[in-house]
Design an enzyme around this catalytic site. Structure first.
Site: not given
Ligand code: G3P
Length: 232
Positions: A8-10, A91, A139, A144, A179, A200-201
């Site tokens: 996810n590029f957000k 989301h 999620e 997150i 996470g 994402a991150s």
């Molecule tokens: O969309 C995926 C996301 O919400 C998870 O984010 O940064 O925890 O990988 P992250």
């Protein structure tokens, strides 16, 4: 079994404009077919990215509207014509109620898009499963962006969600998100019965994105080929 790595590029800077295109190209360089690597792009970047990389590209959101006077809304047909293969709905950072989710899934399917709906809890996963999204990502919002993966912090939630969703609709592909940072997190998500991860991150914000991608891909079972970059 087919596996998925959704990225996810957000609205991260690294997921915007030219940087988004570079990231999508890097992702494509790992595309061996063993794992479906899916960039989840900002709507404004979809057309360029979908025309530049041989990956299935998802949008981050769609609205349950049709052609007409709907200023500012994201029309499913518009995503489709920009090359999207599918879209995320609900989301945690763009939450919607069940009525919206149900209508949006119907509209997106009508426009020829796959849908990955997100659920923040087991109860929500049960409710959304009844609307038959193609994918359902579990999620918990509090995890997150953090460094503790849901597969480590709450494995019971993942197992229970897989069981419950299968009872309601065994066609739905269940994905683990929040996470996810290590190969172990990915391996655990698969071991718990899901078909992949939503990250994402861990990739978009990583200093060394190539290493991050390689690391996460190495967590998928029997994924020897994707442990190293694909030949151009
Ligand atoms: O969309 C995926 C996301 O919400 C998870 O984010 O940064 O925890 O990988 P992250």
């Amino acid at each position: 079994m087919h596996y998925y790595l959704f990225v996810n590029f957000k609205t991260y800077e690294e997921g915007t404009g030219e940087k988004a295109l570079s990231l999508a190209r890097l992702m494509a360089s790992f595309n061996t077919g063993e794992v479906d690597i899916i960039p989840v792009c900002q709507a404004a970047g979809l057309l360029l990215i979908s025309q530049s990389v041989p990956l299935r590209v998802f949008a981050q959101h769609a609205d349950p509207v049709g052609f007409g006077a709907n200023t500012g809304m994201i029309l499913p047909e518009s995503l489709k014509s920009a090359g999207a293969f599918g879209t995320i709905i609900n989301h945690a950072e763009n939450k919607r109620d069940n009525d919206f989710v149900k209508k949006a899934i119907g509209r997106c399917h009508g426009a020829g898009l796959k849908v990955m709906a997100c659920a923040e809890s087991l109860e929500r996963a049960r409710q959304i499963a009844k609307f038959s999204p193609d994918f359902l990502a579990i999620e918990p919002p509090e995890l997150i962006g953090g460094d503790i993966s849901v597969s480590t912090a709450n494995p019971g939630l993942i197992c229970d969600s897989v069981k419950e969703i299968r009872k309601i609709n065994p066609q739905i592909i269940v994905i683990t998100g929040a996470g996810i940072k290590s190969a172990g997190d990915v391996a655990k998500a698969i071991e718990l019965g899901t078909s992949g991860v939503f990250v994402a991150s861990g990739i978009v914000c990583a200093k060394d994105k190539e290493y991050a991608l390689q690391t996460l891909l190495s967590g998928f079972p029997a994924n020897k080929q994707s442990r190293s970059k694909a030949e151009p």
